[in-house]
Each structure stands twice: as C-alpha cells, then as structure tokens.
Design a protein around this motif. Structure first.
Motif, PDB file in Angstrom:
ATOM      1  N   GLY A  64       0.817  -1.214   0.000  1.00 30.10           N
ATOM      2  CA  GLY A  64       0.000   0.000   0.000  1.00 30.10           C
ATOM      3  C   GLY A  64       0.848   1.259   0.000  1.00 30.10           C
ATOM      4  O   GLY A  64       0.523   2.240  -0.677  1.00 30.10           O
ATOM      5  N   LYS A  65       1.946   1.255   0.744  1.00 36.74           N
ATOM      6  CA  LYS A  65       2.828   2.417   0.774  1.00 36.74           C
ATOM      7  C   LYS A  65       3.501   2.622  -0.578  1.00 36.74           C
ATOM      8  O   LYS A  65       3.759   3.758  -0.989  1.00 36.74           O
ATOM      9  CB  LYS A  65       3.875   2.255   1.884  1.00 36.74           C
ATOM     10  CG  LYS A  65       3.298   2.394   3.292  1.00 36.74           C
ATOM     11  CD  LYS A  65       4.363   2.228   4.352  1.00 36.74           C
ATOM     12  CE  LYS A  65       3.774   2.394   5.755  1.00 36.74           C
ATOM     13  NZ  LYS A  65       4.803   2.177   6.816  1.00 36.74           N
ATOM     14  N   ALA A 122       4.201  -0.776 -15.919  1.00 38.48           N
ATOM     15  CA  ALA A 122       4.446  -2.187 -15.625  1.00 38.48           C
ATOM     16  C   ALA A 122       5.949  -2.466 -15.584  1.00 38.48           C
ATOM     17  O   ALA A 122       6.395  -3.414 -14.919  1.00 38.48           O
ATOM     18  CB  ALA A 122       3.782  -3.068 -16.687  1.00 38.48           C
ATOM     19  N   ILE A 123       6.741  -1.639 -16.279  1.00 43.76           N
ATOM     20  CA  ILE A 123       8.196  -1.819 -16.268  1.00 43.76           C
ATOM     21  C   ILE A 123       8.759  -1.531 -14.880  1.00 43.76           C
ATOM     22  O   ILE A 123       9.464  -2.380 -14.309  1.00 43.76           O
ATOM     23  CB  ILE A 123       8.860  -0.932 -17.346  1.00 43.76           C
ATOM     24  CG1 ILE A 123       8.336  -1.292 -18.732  1.00 43.76           C
ATOM     25  CG2 ILE A 123      10.379  -1.086 -17.296  1.00 43.76           C
ATOM     26  CD1 ILE A 123       8.809  -0.352 -19.827  1.00 43.76           C
ATOM     27  N   PRO A 124       8.477  -0.363 -14.271  1.00 45.82           N
ATOM     28  CA  PRO A 124       8.910  -0.165 -12.881  1.00 45.82           C
ATOM     29  C   PRO A 124       8.319  -1.213 -11.937  1.00 45.82           C
ATOM     30  O   PRO A 124       8.969  -1.624 -10.972  1.00 45.82           O
ATOM     31  CB  PRO A 124       8.388   1.240 -12.544  1.00 45.82           C
ATOM     32  CG  PRO A 124       8.279   1.929 -13.849  1.00 45.82           C
ATOM     33  CD  PRO A 124       7.885   0.867 -14.830  1.00 45.82           C
ATOM     34  N   GLY A 125       7.071  -1.645 -12.218  1.00 44.81           N
ATOM     35  CA  GLY A 125       6.475  -2.681 -11.376  1.00 44.81           C
ATOM     36  C   GLY A 125       7.298  -3.960 -11.400  1.00 44.81           C
ATOM     37  O   GLY A 125       7.514  -4.592 -10.353  1.00 44.81           O
ATOM     38  N   TRP A 126       7.746  -4.342 -12.567  1.00 47.93           N
ATOM     39  CA  TRP A 126       8.566  -5.546 -12.726  1.00 47.93           C
ATOM     40  C   TRP A 126       9.912  -5.392 -12.022  1.00 47.93           C
ATOM     41  O   TRP A 126      10.361  -6.285 -11.301  1.00 47.93           O
ATOM     42  CB  TRP A 126       8.774  -5.778 -14.226  1.00 47.93           C
ATOM     43  CG  TRP A 126       9.330  -7.126 -14.609  1.00 47.93           C
ATOM     44  CD1 TRP A 126       9.799  -8.091 -13.768  1.00 47.93           C
ATOM     45  CD2 TRP A 126       9.459  -7.652 -15.931  1.00 47.93           C
ATOM     46  NE1 TRP A 126      10.231  -9.184 -14.484  1.00 47.93           N
ATOM     47  CE2 TRP A 126      10.029  -8.934 -15.815  1.00 47.93           C
ATOM     48  CE3 TRP A 126       9.159  -7.151 -17.193  1.00 47.93           C
ATOM     49  CZ2 TRP A 126      10.304  -9.721 -16.939  1.00 47.93           C
ATOM     50  CZ3 TRP A 126       9.422  -7.936 -18.304  1.00 47.93           C
ATOM     51  CH2 TRP A 126       9.986  -9.205 -18.177  1.00 47.93           C
ATOM     52  N   TRP A 129       1.818  -4.998  -8.745  1.00 43.55           N
ATOM     53  CA  TRP A 129       0.568  -4.317  -9.090  1.00 43.55           C
ATOM     54  C   TRP A 129       0.438  -2.965  -8.405  1.00 43.55           C
ATOM     55  O   TRP A 129      -0.094  -2.013  -8.991  1.00 43.55           O
ATOM     56  CB  TRP A 129      -0.632  -5.206  -8.748  1.00 43.55           C
ATOM     57  CG  TRP A 129      -0.826  -6.309  -9.727  1.00 43.55           C
ATOM     58  CD1 TRP A 129      -0.653  -7.638  -9.524  1.00 43.55           C
ATOM     59  CD2 TRP A 129      -1.194  -6.155 -11.108  1.00 43.55           C
ATOM     60  NE1 TRP A 129      -0.891  -8.349 -10.687  1.00 43.55           N
ATOM     61  CE2 TRP A 129      -1.234  -7.463 -11.672  1.00 43.55           C
ATOM     62  CE3 TRP A 129      -1.502  -5.070 -11.913  1.00 43.55           C
ATOM     63  CZ2 TRP A 129      -1.565  -7.681 -13.014  1.00 43.55           C
ATOM     64  CZ3 TRP A 129      -1.825  -5.284 -13.245  1.00 43.55           C
ATOM     65  CH2 TRP A 129      -1.859  -6.582 -13.779  1.00 43.55           C
ATOM     66  N   ASN A 130       0.918  -2.847  -7.173  1.00 42.78           N
ATOM     67  CA  ASN A 130       0.811  -1.561  -6.483  1.00 42.78           C
ATOM     68  C   ASN A 130       1.763  -0.523  -7.072  1.00 42.78           C
ATOM     69  O   ASN A 130       1.424   0.664  -7.131  1.00 42.78           O
ATOM     70  CB  ASN A 130       1.067  -1.732  -4.988  1.00 42.78           C
ATOM     71  CG  ASN A 130      -0.161  -2.233  -4.251  1.00 42.78           C
ATOM     72  OD1 ASN A 130      -1.002  -1.452  -3.831  1.00 42.78           O
ATOM     73  ND2 ASN A 130      -0.280  -3.552  -4.111  1.00 42.78           N
ATOM     74  N   THR A 131       2.928  -0.958  -7.532  1.00 41.61           N
ATOM     75  CA  THR A 131       3.833  -0.039  -8.217  1.00 41.61           C
ATOM     76  C   THR A 131       3.256   0.369  -9.566  1.00 41.61           C
ATOM     77  O   THR A 131       3.202   1.555  -9.913  1.00 41.61           O
ATOM     78  CB  THR A 131       5.216  -0.682  -8.423  1.00 41.61           C
ATOM     79  OG1 THR A 131       5.793  -0.984  -7.152  1.00 41.61           O
ATOM     80  CG2 THR A 131       6.145   0.258  -9.184  1.00 41.61           C
ATOM     81  N   THR A 132       2.792  -0.629 -10.326  1.00 41.61           N
ATOM     82  CA  THR A 132       2.257  -0.374 -11.662  1.00 41.61           C
ATOM     83  C   THR A 132       1.032   0.533 -11.621  1.00 41.61           C
ATOM     84  O   THR A 132       0.967   1.566 -12.305  1.00 41.61           O
ATOM     85  CB  THR A 132       1.888  -1.699 -12.366  1.00 41.61           C
ATOM     86  OG1 THR A 132       3.051  -2.520 -12.469  1.00 41.61           O
ATOM     87  CG2 THR A 132       1.312  -1.438 -13.746  1.00 41.61           C
TER      88      THR A 132
END
Length: 452
Positions: free
Chosen positions: A18-19, A62-66, A235-238
């Motif tokens: 969440g953060k 999605a790239i930073p999420g990965w 998913w939270n980053t993306t």
C-alpha cells in the motif's frame, strides 16, 4: 546506505504494498499529466485514439512494477542488481547516466517549482523580482534537500499524505477542466494514423514515465517487507503510477479542446491557469508546485543511492551536500544567469531516455534468461571478479547507438530518422527492441553455457 551492504537488512524492510502505491501515486498526480494528454492530441488523433494512447502509455508503469518486484525478491537496489547484467565496472556507465538523469530531472522540477511559487506570490500581490525568485528557490529547493535526511518509512508516510492532499485538489481542478471541455468537439476529432500518430504518442508517454522511473523502482522495492507478495509489489507499483497518469492525460485530451496551444506553449502552467476561474488561482499554483515535490523526493533519494553504487563512497551528510549543491546551483544558473537553459537541458535528458530504455530492456532480459534461480550475490559485490559482462555491455552499446540513429531533434539528426521516426521519440522504442533482440541472440548462441 553503505555501498558494501548488498542486501537490505530485514530490519529496514518496512514498506508495504500500500505504501508503494501511495509513493508512485503521489509522484504521478502532478498537473504535468494534463500536458502529456495535450501532447498526445497534437499527433492529430481522434478522441478514441488519444485515450488508447494514454492508457497504453500509462501502463508502461508495468516496467517499474517488474523492476520493483525483482528488487523485493532479492532485497537489492536497482543498480546493484544491474551489476549482474553488466559487470561491476561495465555497470558504471548506465549507472552514471541514470545518476545524471535523476539529477537533471530533479533540477528541472526544482526550477519549475520555483517559477510556480513566484507565480503564486504574484497572485497575492508580491511582485516578481530577483529577491522573490531567490526566496521561492530557497523554499522549494530547501524542502527537496531536507527530504534527504528522512528514512524510507518516513518518506513513504509523507508520500501517502501528499497523495491524498494533492490528489484531491488535482481532482477538483480536473473537474473544473471537464466542465469547460468542449465534448462535442473532442468526439468529432478526425482519426489519425495508428503508426505515425498513436505509436509515437505512446512512446512519448512511456519515455517520460515508465522507462524513466524504472531506474528508481527497485530502490523502493528492496525495502518492502518480506511477507508482502511479489505480485502485490508489482501491481501496487504499476497501478500507483498508471492510474493517476491515465486519468490526468485523459483530462489533458479534453483540456486541449479549450486551450489548443497547451501542447506547444513554453508556459503550460500559465495556459492551464487561464482556463480556470480566478478564485482557484492560488490553489492551482499550490497544487502544481506541490505535485512536483513527490517526484523530487524519489529522484533525490535514488540519485544518492546511484552515486554510492557507482563507487563514490561518501557519508550521508557529504552526499546530501553534493546533491544539494547541484540541485540549487543549476536552478541558480537558469533563473538568474541563462534563462534559455531549460529547453536545451530537457533536450539533453531526452537523449538519456534512449540510453535508459536499452538499459532496462537488457536488465529485464538478463533477469528472465539467466537469473531464474535468483541472483548470485558474488556478482553484485563491489569486488566481484566479473568486472565486465560483455553480453550486456555489447548489447547496450549496439541498442543505444541504433536508437540514436533513428532519432532527430533540434541538435541531432540521425541518418535513419525518416518517415515514422521523424520528429518524435520512437528512437526510445527502437533502442529497447534492439536490446531485446541482442539478448535473445546471446541466449541462442550460448544456450547451455554457464553465464556470469
């Protein structure tokens, strides 16, 4: 953080999924999202095409999420992980480029924030002068520098509050824009080319969002608690970055029907201000300036981490002094001496986007193809025996060079920058695609050989 420590200690892993969401939400809730939307329309797209371009561009997060998910799994920050793909010495080149990119955008944001505060002063009848500009720079730049004293958990809490405060105020401004939008005019926009219009529009958004932020993603993912599922980190980053960016870009698409000059003006904030009721002027400038602070916090923090990873080991206080001096020196030069620096500097940063697109493509390919069992910590150590991983280095050089060959702008004209590659940032995509092809060729050429 001590550069000799490769894996983040469990005691320092305090961030939750969440953060992470609030962290990236806060960094992308800024009013510049409206400008991105107007820029998309400038490619002569229909309303439907512009919305598609906005959605696909936003999902580049999605790239930073990965990258963040890899950082969490390994408990290692971005450019320490990158050592596996490039070698400890070979990694210093993209690492240094990322540092320049972070510092550069940080300086641009501080300049923009300073100018916004000066505009806010004028609304309350404080005339613009060298003194008021200096005061605005000290206020905005000081807040950014002071953020370097805070720990990750504290920064995450600040980002959460900034997400709510500036998120709510930005939505208010968005609603006002939508009420004035010429909906019929938006729906009647003629369709443009999917190849020469939609694709370049997507590349602009991706270069300025997902690709640029990928170099900071594991710097936050590495501090996520062990009990957090990697998928939640992804998913939270993306979505933390993509959701506000998409909503604001969609608003920018509609705003362009009110102010068609928004995509080309040198003062986008002034153009947006003119489209608002006068009573909301102070709130608007406060939101515009405040929305830059979360971006500055992320850039400032990752710049300090990158400097240490390059091998320049200084104390936190010294690092803070170095980066603080740079962050203030560049705006002082721009605001009080040059005046024409900003556009050229942003041009320079666009070049770095090509370098970073190839870097992250190779980083992710290396992770998938050669690190399926996890990263060998020995490859990430400062004294690793693998100084140069030529697989990654050669792929990066070839990909980056090719990207430049397909790029043109005010100071560079690539020999292949014709047709769909003319006057846009498709060179960023070319760089990433060539990087992937090079890594696939390496994988096919040495399928069973033990790799570094």
């Amino acid at each position: 953080m001590d550069d000799n420590i490769i894996k983040i200690p469990d005691s320092e892993k305090t961030l939750t999924a969440g953060k992470l969401f609030y962290n990236w939400f806060a960094a992308n809730i800024g009013i510049m999202g409206f400008v991105f939307g107007a820029m998309i329309v400038s490619y002569h797209l229909s309303f439907f095409q512009a919305i598609i371009a906005s959605l696909v561009g936003a999902l580049s997060f999605a790239i930073p999420g990965w990258v963040a998910m890899i950082g969490q799994k390994e408990g290692v920050t971005t450019f320490k992980l990158s050592r596996a793909a490039y070698g400890t010495h070979g990694n210093k080149i993209p690492n240094a480029i990322a540092w320049f990119n972070m510092i550069g955008w940080l300086a641009v944001n501080v300049i923009t924030g300073t100018l916004l505060l000066v505009s806010l002063f004028s609304i309350i009848n404080v005339k613009k002068s060298s003194v008021t500009t200096a005061v605005a720079l000290l206020i905005f730049g000081g807040l950014v520098v002071l953020s370097g004293l805070l720990k990750e958990d504290t920064l995450a809490k600040i980002q959460t509050w900034l997400s709510w405060i500036f998120g709510i105020l930005t939505v208010l401004i968005l609603v006002l824009f939508l009420l004035k939008a010429k909906w019929q005019e938006a729906f009647s926009l003629p369709s443009g080319s999917w190849i020469t219009g939609v694709l370049p529009a997507v590349s602009i958004v991706a270069a300025g969002s997902g690709i640029s932020w990928s170099m900071a993603a594991a710097d936050w993912g590495a501090y996520v608690t062990k009990k957090t599922k990697p998928s939640a980190t992804f998913w939270n980053t993306t979505m933390g970055g993509a959701v506000p960016l998409f909503v604001l870009m969609a608003g920018g698409v509609l705003l362009s029907t009110i102010e068609p000059s928004l995509a080309t003006t040198g003062d986008p904030f002034g153009v947006m201000y003119s489209a608002l009721p006068t009573w909301i002027g102070p709130i608007y400038f406060l939101v515009a300036a405040g929305g830059l602070i979360p971006q500055c916090i992320i850039s400032f923090r990752s710049a300090r981490i990158n400097l240490a990873t390059i091998g320049i080991n200084v104390t936190q206080r010294t690092s803070l002094m170095i980066h603080g001096a740079i962050v203030l020196a560049i705006p002082i030069y721009v605001l009080f001496i040059s005046g024409n620096f900003l556009s050229n500097f942003e041009l320079f940063l666009n070049f770095l986007g090509i370098c970073l697109a190839s870097w992250v493509a190779i980083f992710l390919c290396d992770s998938v193809m050669f690190r399926s069992q996890g990263y060998d910590v020995a490859l990430l150590e400062n004294d690793s025996k693998t100084h140069f991983n030529w697989r990654g280095i050669i792929s990066w050089i070839l990909a980056t060079t090719t990207g430049f060959l397909f790029t043109n702008n005010a100071i560079w004209n690539g020999p292949f920058a014709h047709g769909i590659f003319r006057n846009n940032s498709l060179g960023v995509f070319v760089s990433a695609i060539i990087a992937i092809i090079c890594m696939l060729l390496w994988k096919v050429a040495v399928p069973n050989k033990k790799v570094a």
